[in-house]
Structure formats: structure tokens, C-alpha cells
Design a protein around this motif. Sequence first.
Motif, PDB file in Angstrom:
ATOM      1  N   VAL A 165       0.843  -1.194   0.000  1.00  0.00           N
ATOM      2  CA  VAL A 165       0.000   0.000   0.000  1.00  0.00           C
ATOM      3  C   VAL A 165       0.879   1.245   0.000  1.00  0.00           C
ATOM      4  N   VAL A 166       0.595   2.157  -0.938  1.00  0.00           N
ATOM      5  CA  VAL A 166       1.294   3.435  -1.041  1.00  0.00           C
ATOM      6  C   VAL A 166       0.247   4.544  -1.047  1.00  0.00           C
ATOM      7  N   VAL A 167       0.366   5.487  -0.131  1.00  0.00           N
ATOM      8  CA  VAL A 167      -0.637   6.537   0.032  1.00  0.00           C
ATOM      9  C   VAL A 167      -0.012   7.905  -0.203  1.00  0.00           C
ATOM     10  N   PHE A 168      -0.749   8.746  -0.933  1.00  0.00           N
ATOM     11  CA  PHE A 168      -0.335  10.129  -1.162  1.00  0.00           C
ATOM     12  C   PHE A 168      -1.315  11.044  -0.427  1.00  0.00           C
ATOM     13  N   SER A 169      -0.826  11.738   0.599  1.00  0.00           N
ATOM     14  CA  SER A 169      -1.679  12.576   1.427  1.00  0.00           C
ATOM     15  C   SER A 169      -1.179  14.005   1.433  1.00  0.00           C
ATOM     16  N   GLY A 170      -2.115  14.941   1.557  1.00  0.00           N
ATOM     17  CA  GLY A 170      -1.724  16.307   1.829  1.00  0.00           C
ATOM     18  C   GLY A 170      -1.363  16.454   3.301  1.00  0.00           C
ATOM     19  N   ASP A 171      -0.650  17.519   3.650  1.00  0.00           N
ATOM     20  CA  ASP A 171      -0.257  17.703   5.043  1.00  0.00           C
ATOM     21  C   ASP A 171      -1.452  18.065   5.917  1.00  0.00           C
ATOM     22  N   GLY A 172      -2.372  18.882   5.400  1.00  0.00           N
ATOM     23  CA  GLY A 172      -3.549  19.250   6.178  1.00  0.00           C
ATOM     24  C   GLY A 172      -4.427  18.054   6.480  1.00  0.00           C
ATOM     25  N   GLY A 173      -4.656  17.212   5.482  1.00  0.00           N
ATOM     26  CA  GLY A 173      -5.463  16.021   5.692  1.00  0.00           C
ATOM     27  C   GLY A 173      -4.812  15.064   6.671  1.00  0.00           C
ATOM     28  N   PHE A 174      -3.497  14.906   6.559  1.00  0.00           N
ATOM     29  CA  PHE A 174      -2.807  13.964   7.433  1.00  0.00           C
ATOM     30  C   PHE A 174      -2.897  14.403   8.891  1.00  0.00           C
ATOM     31  N   GLN A 175      -2.920  15.711   9.138  1.00  0.00           N
ATOM     32  CA  GLN A 175      -3.044  16.182  10.512  1.00  0.00           C
ATOM     33  C   GLN A 175      -4.345  15.701  11.159  1.00  0.00           C
ATOM     34  N   MET A 176      -5.344  15.421  10.350  1.00  0.00           N
ATOM     35  CA  MET A 176      -6.643  15.008  10.890  1.00  0.00           C
ATOM     36  C   MET A 176      -6.662  13.558  11.359  1.00  0.00           C
ATOM     37  N   THR A 177      -5.846  12.702  10.755  1.00  0.00           N
ATOM     38  CA  THR A 177      -5.928  11.262  11.062  1.00  0.00           C
ATOM     39  C   THR A 177      -4.561  10.650  11.343  1.00  0.00           C
ATOM     40  N   ALA A 178      -3.605  11.468  11.787  1.00  0.00           N
ATOM     41  CA  ALA A 178      -2.220  11.017  11.948  1.00  0.00           C
ATOM     42  C   ALA A 178      -2.071   9.842  12.904  1.00  0.00           C
ATOM     43  N   GLN A 179      -3.033   9.672  13.835  1.00  0.00           N
ATOM     44  CA  GLN A 179      -2.930   8.564  14.782  1.00  0.00           C
ATOM     45  C   GLN A 179      -3.059   7.199  14.126  1.00  0.00           C
ATOM     46  N   CYS A 180      -3.391   7.189  12.834  1.00  0.00           N
ATOM     47  CA  CYS A 180      -3.430   5.900  12.129  1.00  0.00           C
ATOM     48  C   CYS A 180      -2.086   5.197  12.217  1.00  0.00           C
ATOM     49  N   LEU A 181      -0.998   5.966  12.336  1.00  0.00           N
ATOM     50  CA  LEU A 181       0.327   5.361  12.457  1.00  0.00           C
ATOM     51  C   LEU A 181       0.414   4.459  13.688  1.00  0.00           C
ATOM     52  N   SER A 182      -0.316   4.806  14.735  1.00  0.00           N
ATOM     53  CA  SER A 182      -0.300   3.998  15.957  1.00  0.00           C
ATOM     54  C   SER A 182      -0.874   2.611  15.695  1.00  0.00           C
ATOM     55  N   THR A 183      -2.052   2.571  15.076  1.00  0.00           N
ATOM     56  CA  THR A 183      -2.693   1.286  14.773  1.00  0.00           C
ATOM     57  C   THR A 183      -1.847   0.474  13.803  1.00  0.00           C
ATOM     58  N   GLN A 184      -1.338   1.125  12.770  1.00  0.00           N
ATOM     59  CA  GLN A 184      -0.534   0.424  11.773  1.00  0.00           C
ATOM     60  C   GLN A 184       0.737  -0.145  12.377  1.00  0.00           C
ATOM     61  N   THR A 185       1.356   0.608  13.279  1.00  0.00           N
ATOM     62  CA  THR A 185       2.560   0.114  13.950  1.00  0.00           C
ATOM     63  C   THR A 185       2.216  -1.055  14.868  1.00  0.00           C
ATOM     64  N   ARG A 186       1.139  -0.926  15.610  1.00  0.00           N
ATOM     65  CA  ARG A 186       0.728  -1.968  16.562  1.00  0.00           C
ATOM     66  C   ARG A 186       0.516  -3.303  15.861  1.00  0.00           C
ATOM     67  N   PHE A 187      -0.067  -3.275  14.677  1.00  0.00           N
ATOM     68  CA  PHE A 187      -0.381  -4.523  13.974  1.00  0.00           C
ATOM     69  C   PHE A 187       0.626  -4.849  12.871  1.00  0.00           C
TER      70      PHE A 187
END
Length: 551
Positions: free
Chosen positions: A431-453
Amino acid sequence: MNEGCTVGQYLVDRLRQLGLEHLFSIAGDYSIEWLNRYVAPSSIEIIEEVNEVNAGYAADGYARLKGIGALCVTYSAGALCAVNAVAGAYVEKVPIVLINGTPSVKKTITFEQTGFSAHHFISGRETDLQSFEHITVAAIRVDNPDLAPTLIDYALTQCISERRPIYIELLQDMVDLPCEPPRGVLKPARILSDETSLEQSVAQICAKLESAENPLIWVGVEIDRFGLQDKAMSLIQQLNVPFVTELLSKAVLSEEDALFVGVLDGQASSAAVTELAATSDFVLALGVWLTDINSLGWEPDYDKTAFASFDAVKFGTFFGGQVALEHLMDGILAQKVAPKARKLPEKPARSAPAVGSSDVITYQGFYNFIQPYIDRKTLVGADASMNYFGSLLLDVPRPGGFIAQSSYSSIGYSAAAATGMCLAKAPDQRVVVFSGDGGFQMTAQCLSTQTRFKLNPIIFVIDNGVYAVEQWLGDASVFHADKPFYKPCVLHRWNYSMLSEVFGCRGWEVGTYGELTDAVMGALKNSDSPSIIQVHVPDKSIPENAKWKTQ
């Protein structure tokens, strides 16, 4: 009554039968017993999420690949946080199941009749249910064990038939009560067409296909949502007609096919696509949804375009109501219209200006650079941002290899959806995702779930310090003039790459092509955690196919 089956077990069994292997959840006391006693021991893995919006986006990304997704939240304080994600899935026809752990019958009656409130209550038993009735195709309240099987089966059948979300209120005191066991296997409801409308629609379209000298097929998102990819490809090959897609349906069919020309989305399209659309004398739009994204600075020619979508056919003054897309395609295939011999426009060879390793990255330069890394093993996600423009012109070889929420366009969707995409993808995909910086600020905690699993998406955050797409929509001239950005479009800057240290994954910060090369190589080698690559670009740099609006 089978004492071995309970309401809680019934719901788990039905979800498993529909192919659900992962459930995104946020712990809440009204749902925790169902999760702990019924879901945890089953073959459905619980993916503990960090917030309800991310859980909803993850379920959406999962469902687009798997055919169904689900999330479990708690009453009001949790469920109402998921409204935006469910609304997006409703708009884009994505079948997700929202299970809302709900206070018991006793607590509800006590609150309604005495005013003594259990936590999370707002105004009684209807608050959450009424909120979701408008953005789901079924909203049910399971408050009687004898009715539970019927209610659950109805809702889930609606979900897989309409390809849209459903809402299930699972009361905490219902979970352990006995009920009838599941009977048979749930299947989508039959699709229905009016015979007269169908015959007339097939006749109208076939007549135009036969008389047109330069027909074109515009493949829309409903081809994907209703699983009609093979049928669409058969029709295209039988007619020998070139085809284009829309951003919503990008890569639904193979972009390596000789008859594929590109993505048709207004003036953001390639020159070859706009020329093809302009010179076509008949366009058959199969499952296309008209939005302001696919009419950017350009209006479709309604006189020469037949739209078959939303169970109807619209062509000029002709209207055929209750015509299922699958039945229409079957009817056209059965007529065996003679194939065409249209000369396709030549696809120009991809070329990009030479750049040095120390050169500053531009928005367009980033996409020129990234194209060679997009292969048949890549699953691309593009967020609502200027990345729509950059990704629109990427070659994505693998059918089904591109996901964008481009109709609802909720910024921040893609990084969080990548959690579900990683769990539902084919084993050989990355999976490769292209995000804007403003959008990423809204859901950045996704890194926590992705790292955990131990999920390994590569997330590019294009860091220009502004909500560029909002500025572009409001006043695009700013991007080529000495004018300031609108104040609401200016972001507080983050050091995105350093989030890797917070969440325990890998991160890179790049500003030159040499640094970008090193970061991509490092990310490709990182197999057991997300990789976040912070890509600095000048604030007024935008993709080439977005510049038409800046003049």
C-alpha cells in the motif's frame, strides 16, 4: 429455540459468513462484553483503533477490497464520532456495518421515565438511531432476542444488496440472550429491471453504437461496486471501442489494456483523453457518477452521452427507469453489435525533465519521480488534496489498484483507510498513500494502529504548509501570482517524519530528489511497520494538470 445460540453469537456468525476477517473497534463498556466474549474467540480479529473516525475510514478501505467492513463503537460519544466516515461510505456505495453498543432496556426506560441518566445518553433511545437513518440503508435496534435474527438478516442483506452502510444498535443486555441460530447463507437481493424500459434502453444504445463512427465507453465506479469488471471488459472487447475511466473508477479495469486511453476528469485529463472525448460522436457512460471532480472546467456533452447509472438510462430526451446496469450490459452483449475499427490516439511516451539529486522537489516533479515505483504489486491511495491531480495521471497497472474517496472527498481519509487496505489487500501488494499535510493532521494517529499490527503502508505526506486544494478551489490565481494564501488555508507546521519516533515506526524528511530516492529505498525495505515520508514542496507548487485554473 436453540439454547446454543445467542444474539451476540448470531451476529458474529453472520459477519463471518459474509467474509469479514477483521473488525475495527474502540473499547466501550456498552460493547465490550460482545467484543470480549463473542468476537475475540472467533476467527474475526479485533483491530483496536485509536478513534472512531479512523476506525470508520479503515473499515471503508477494507470493504472496498473485501466486499464488507465493520466497526464497533459505544453509544453516542463513540457512534456520533463515526458519522463522517459512515456518511462517506454511504455516498460512495461502500458496504460497512456499524455496530453500536447500546445501554440496556432497563437503563433506557429509567432515563426516559425518571430522568436518571446513564453515561452517554443524550435524549433517549432514538438519538443515535435517527442520526444514522439518513446515511445508511438500514438502521435497526436489537432490543428483543426473538426479533434479533430477522432484524440482523434484514440489515445485512440490505448492506450487501445496496452496497451501502448499515447501522445496528446492539443493546448490552441482549448479547447473551438465546435466539434462533442462523438459517442458510445471506445473499444479495435480486436485481430487478422493468422489461419495457430495459428493451427500449438496449435498443437506443445499440442503435447509436451501430451508427456511431467514433464511439467511446466511459467506465464508471458502479462497474466496481457491483462487481461488473469482467462483463465490462467483455463488452469493450466485443465492440472494440476505446475506454476511459473517472477518478472514482481509476484502475477498475486494467490500465495496460490496449483499448484504455486514460482518466476523463475535465481539464485535469491528459491531452489524449480530452481529444478522444471531443472527437467521439457517442459516449456510453457505464456506471459513471457525475460530480464536480469529473467535470473540472468542462461539461459533458449530454446530447451525445448515454448515462447508465443509479438504475436508470438517460440519453438526450430518453429516460429509461428501473434499468439495472448488469441487465443493460447483458442486453447489449446479446445484440452482438459489429466491432468498430477506430484508430486510437497514440499514448505519448512518458517523459520528465531531468532533475539532479540536489534539486528541490516540486509537486509535479514528485509524481514524475514516483511513477517507476508504481507497478502491479502497488495498491495506491490518494487523498482529497492536490494529490488527486498528480495521481490521476499515474499509470496504475493492476486492476483494482487505486482507491480514492473522490466523490465525498473527506480530507484525511486515505492514511487512515490504509489500515484497512493493508489488512484486505492481496499478499503480494504494498500500500502506497499520497496525502496532503492538512489532511494527514486530521488522522495522523493511524500510524499507531498500523505500527501496533505491523502493517507496512508507505505514506507520503506532501508538505507545502497550506490547504492547497481549498485555496485552489477558492482562488487558484494565488498559485501564479504574488498574492497571499487565504488565512484559513495556512497550516501550523508539523515535523511529520518525527511522528515515527512517537509511534515506533520509520520516518524520513526529504526536500531534494536525492533524499527522496534514499527515503523510498528505505521504505521499501521496511516490511513490519508504516513508513512516513515527509516531502517538502514549495507552497505555490502544484501539479501541471491543475494549472489550467490558475490563469
